[in-house]
Scaffold this active site. Structure first.
Site, PDB file in Angstrom:
ATOM      1  N   CYS A  92      -0.761   4.036  11.175  1.00  0.00           N
ATOM      2  CA  CYS A  92      -1.002   5.082  12.259  1.00  0.00           C
ATOM      3  C   CYS A  92      -1.603   5.540  12.636  1.00  0.00           C
ATOM      4  O   CYS A  92      -2.272   6.628  12.888  1.00  0.00           O
ATOM      5  CB  CYS A  92      -1.046   6.343  10.752  1.00  0.00           C
ATOM      6  SG  CYS A  92      -1.743   5.903   9.245  1.00  0.00           S
ATOM      7  N   CYS A 101       0.988  -1.416   0.124  1.00  0.00           N
ATOM      8  CA  CYS A 101       0.200  -0.035   0.146  1.00  0.00           C
ATOM      9  C   CYS A 101       1.290   0.957   0.031  1.00  0.00           C
ATOM     10  O   CYS A 101       1.040   1.900   0.582  1.00  0.00           O
ATOM     11  CB  CYS A 101      -0.836  -0.218   1.551  1.00  0.00           C
ATOM     12  SG  CYS A 101      -1.639  -1.509   1.302  1.00  0.00           S
ATOM     13  N   ALA A 102       1.470   1.883  -0.881  1.00  0.00           N
ATOM     14  CA  ALA A 102       2.635   1.858  -0.979  1.00  0.00           C
ATOM     15  C   ALA A 102       1.886   4.038  -1.664  1.00  0.00           C
ATOM     16  O   ALA A 102       3.144   4.870  -0.961  1.00  0.00           O
ATOM     17  CB  ALA A 102       2.982   1.888  -2.340  1.00  0.00           C
ATOM     18  N   PRO A 135       1.329   7.683  -0.018  1.00  0.00           N
ATOM     19  CA  PRO A 135       2.328   8.949  -1.886  1.00  0.00           C
ATOM     20  C   PRO A 135       3.402   8.261  -2.348  1.00  0.00           C
ATOM     21  O   PRO A 135       4.277   8.598  -2.749  1.00  0.00           O
ATOM     22  CB  PRO A 135       1.897  10.079  -1.122  1.00  0.00           C
ATOM     23  CG  PRO A 135       2.064  10.225   0.374  1.00  0.00           C
ATOM     24  CD  PRO A 135       1.387   8.586   1.129  1.00  0.00           C
ATOM     25  N   GLY A 136       4.378   7.709  -1.583  1.00  0.00           N
ATOM     26  CA  GLY A 136       5.480   6.930  -1.599  1.00  0.00           C
ATOM     27  C   GLY A 136       6.870   7.507  -0.997  1.00  0.00           C
ATOM     28  O   GLY A 136       8.211   7.489  -0.977  1.00  0.00           O
ATOM     29  N   SER A 137       6.903   8.006   0.408  1.00  0.00           N
ATOM     30  CA  SER A 137       8.243   8.519   0.780  1.00  0.00           C
ATOM     31  C   SER A 137       8.638   7.218   1.599  1.00  0.00           C
ATOM     32  O   SER A 137       9.521   7.456   1.780  1.00  0.00           O
ATOM     33  CB  SER A 137       7.701   9.585   2.094  1.00  0.00           C
ATOM     34  OG  SER A 137       6.761   8.706   2.862  1.00  0.00           O
ATOM     35  N   LYS A 138       8.089   6.105   1.852  1.00  0.00           N
ATOM     36  CA  LYS A 138       8.572   4.882   2.769  1.00  0.00           C
ATOM     37  C   LYS A 138       9.402   3.783   1.139  1.00  0.00           C
ATOM     38  O   LYS A 138      10.037   3.806   1.557  1.00  0.00           O
ATOM     39  CB  LYS A 138       7.344   3.928   3.336  1.00  0.00           C
ATOM     40  CG  LYS A 138       7.034   4.349   4.293  1.00  0.00           C
ATOM     41  CD  LYS A 138       5.740   3.662   4.946  1.00  0.00           C
ATOM     42  CE  LYS A 138       4.837   4.414   6.233  1.00  0.00           C
ATOM     43  NZ  LYS A 138       4.308   5.213   5.874  1.00  0.00           N
TER      44      LYS A 138
END
Length: 707
Positions: A308, A171-172, A174-177
């Site tokens: 979160c 579940c990527a 918006p992509g910061s991880k």
């Protein structure tokens, strides 16, 4: 308590939207009685700390940044931040608030993550912080800094990524991880194609394009963005030794959709919307996604499950159910020593459920039949005390906001010790017909016992993507490129692809060998949104220049190890000239660089800077820039924000005062440099977008372009 203190508290509990949001927008009160009642009763917060916990939840979240990019460049950015920008802001006072010196996050490796009491609003509005803000914006756009919440940085660190790992981010967006995962794959900059890759998935087609934007800034050939429901993400196949096998991932990040009550400090609308029903509705989806993840995890692999949310229904309940279903195939990993300096609370082994009406249930037997569709047995702790003890749920980690001034977060690390009980046999590859080829083989599973939840039929939504077409061994487009750049014999030309079946190829991209394998064997199985890094672009008029394709800056670090011709070695002063002047004459270069450039015919070139260990003030990392050798001049083809990044690295201040006209150069900008922001200053004699003396298409990548 004095009146002034009470007033301050009252102000913190009410969020007044900024001006310009429109009249009539309701104020959001940072109060939710049900939330306080629920978490006070659960006892997740240590005794005597609940008041501090609630106060922290009402305070704005501090700004945090992470230095991204690859190791040697990250060190240069860190040096620039510490020696210049942090020193400039730490003594300031803005709107009566003293700016504290930014602090490194004690648990993040190598001082690459920092937090400050500066809010985004102050950063944007204060003239005193304008330089720092522009630096952050520019470096974020070029992918060198990520403004990322501190707790969001934790899951990738706990995965312990190695360059050979095959990674799924379920579940990527918006992509910061995802960006962190890519950086870890490329921990050795001397290896252009790590053996591993990242497949980043999201169910939301529009959010997939946010994901593409984040990933593209890192210019990696090892990332693929796909668009699927994570709870039913398809099994992929790869070819090995002439046959197809199922793809199992070494690492999986399972950061599931959640109620988000740990984000109240930044998403203030959660105060108004929060109810216990949110968690009850999401639990089933979270468990299905986690089950799908562990199915596709390789034995010996790690999966990090995170939310979160602070709610055990979304956290320990999912982990406990997963462990119970696994029948010993999964184990919770003790990650207590992995992030020294991080404060966290151990997972709980006892919790209750509460309805939005305030009714409590301690176990499944208390739930009336009328609520059986809303409340499920997997939401409660296991009833067998021995089984519960063996799960070691205390190894889960819950981060509370008041302990280190962060958001709330939950994370658990799982290790797979054996295949899941419902698919203990490896998948068989069975030919559809005795004479079938590799391409017509099908993947079948032979379960040994009860199956997991049935998978859904794959549905594809959103835009129809252009095809991914690999060059063939004898593609006529490649020999002129091979000759012009004198590519080494080990160049993996079969990894080059384009996005069209017909007509002229406008751009050429590259992926790693392993991603090529995935693409070729799964094109009908998955919806691919984006993959590959651009390495060449077609010139508008290629005839006079020896090669139809010029180098693309995005892919230069991937290509450079294979290029043996058309390289000009440059020094620090050459970098300054090339990035601050539009079309400098060859004579503007240093004598050595000038002599090298004169020997080359017109066309695309590589401008290479090598670190000078005798000059500690100069950048101590290699820099490769795409350029163009014209008849009498030379230019760099570098996007604007990257150009500013490299100028900062060589000690040139880049700053634009807001409100200045395009024809007014800032007195603080380097002579001839274009400015960032509302209208750019242009170098004297600049030709503007289009074709210049050099003969290359200059729109978008030259020193004065607005990319």
């Amino acid at each position: 308590m004095g009146k002034r203190s009470r007033d301050r508290k009252r102000l913190r509990r009410v969020c007044v939207p900024p001006q310009g949001w429109g009249a009539g927008y309701a104020e959001i009160v940072k109060e939710n009685e049900l939330f306080e009642q629920y978490y006070r009763e659960l006892g997740l917060v240590p005794g005597g700390e609940f008041g501090a916990f609630m106060e922290a939840m009402r305070e704005p979240l501090p700004a945090t940044i992470r230095i991204t990019g690859y190791k040697s460049h990250a060190k240069e950015i860190l040096h620039c931040l510490k020696e210049k920008y942090f020193k400039e802001v730490q003594a300031l006072e803005v709107d009566g608030q003293k700016i504290e010196a930014p602090q490194a996050l004690s648990w993040y490796p190598d001082e690459l993550a920092w937090h400050t009491n500066l809010s985004r609003k102050i950063l944007r509005k204060s003239p005193l912080l304008e330089k720092f803000h522009q630096f952050l914006v520019s470096e974020t756009e070029s992918g060198n800094i990520s403004r990322q919440e501190a707790v969001s940085m934790i899951p990738p660190l706990l995965l312990k990524i190695e360059p050979h790992h095959k990674i799924l981010d379920m579940c990527a967006a918006p992509g910061s991880k995802t960006a962190q995962l890519i950086e870890m794959l490329h921990s050795d900059m001397d290896v252009p194609f790590p053996e591993g890759f990242v497949i980043a998935n999201d169910v939301d087609n529009k959010r997939c394009y946010l994901l593409v934007h984040q990933a593209k800034r890192l210019n990696s050939p090892c990332i693929m963005v796909v668009n699927h429901d994570a709870s039913a993400i398809p099994w992929l196949q790869v070819a090995r030794d002439g046959k197809r096998d199922a793809l199992f991932y070494d690492r999986i990040l399972c950061d599931v959709p959640c109620s988000g009550d740990g984000t109240m400090r930044k998403n203030i609308d959660v105060w108004k919307k929060w109810t216990t029903s949110n968690s009850l509705h999401l639990h089933g989806l979270q468990l299905r996604i986690a089950v799908r993840g562990v199915e596709q995890l390789a034995v010996g692999g790690r999966m990090v499950y995170s939310t979160c949310s602070l709610n055990p229904v979304e956290d320990e309940a999912v982990i406990a159910s997963l462990l119970e279903k696994s029948e010993g195939a999964l184990e919770l990993v003790d990650a207590a020593e992995d992030l020294p300096g991080l404060k966290w609370m151990p997972g709980v082994t006892s919790w209750k459920l509460m309805t939005k009406e305030g009714q409590w249930f301690s176990n499944w037997s208390e739930v009336p039949e009328s609520r059986h569709t809303q409340i499920r047995p997997t939401m409660f702790p296991p009833t067998d005390p021995e089984k519960l003890k063996a799960m070691k749920l205390e190894r889960c980690m819950r981060i509370l906001p008041h302990h280190q001034n962060t958001g709330g977060f939950f994370v658990a690390v799982l290790m797979k010790k054996a295949p899941m009980p419902w698919n203990r046999r490896h998948p068989k590859v069975r030919p559809a017909r005795p004479s079938c080829s590799l391409e017509t083989r099908t993947l079948t599973w032979v379960p040994l016992c009860s199956s997991p939840p049935p998978s859904k039929k794959m549905k594809l939504f959103g835009f129809k993507e252009d095809p991914f077409v690999f060059l063939t061994e004898d593609d006529p487009v490649f020999p002129p490129i091979q000759t012009f750049y004198d590519l080494s014999p080990d160049f993996p030309k079969l990894n080059v692809l384009t996005r069209t079946h017909e007509g002229k190829k406008r751009h050429l991209y590259m992926v790693s060998k392993e991603l090529r394998n995935v693409l070729l064997n799964n094109s009908e199985r998955i919806k691919i949104i984006n993959t590959g890094v651009k390495v060449w672009s077609r010139n508008q008029d290629s005839e006079p220049f020896g090669c139809a394709f010029r180098l693309a800056q995005e892919g230069i670090y991937t290509l450079f190890p294979y290029i043996r011709a058309r390289i000009v070695n440059i020094g620090v002063e050459d970098v300054k000239v090339l990035l601050t002047q539009e079309n400098p004459f060859l004579s503007k270069l240093s004598d050595d660089a000038h002599a090298q450039a004169k020997k080359l015919d017109m066309g695309s070139i590589v401008l290479r800077y090598q670190p000078d260990t005798n000059n500690p003030d100069a950048p101590q990392c290699p820099i490769e820039l795409c350029g163009w050798r014209g008849k009498t001049s030379i230019r760099a083809f570098v996007p604007r924000n990257e150009r500013f990044h490299y100028l900062r690295m060589v000690g040139v201040e880049v700053f634009h005062k807001q409100g200045r006209r395009a024809d007014e150069a800032s007195s603080e900008a380097p002579e001839g440099a274009a400015e960032d922001g509302a209208g750019e200053a242009v170098a004297e004699g600049q030709e503007g977008p289009g074709r210049g003396e050099n003969g290359a298409d200059s729109n978008g990548t030259g020193p004065a372009s607005n990319t």
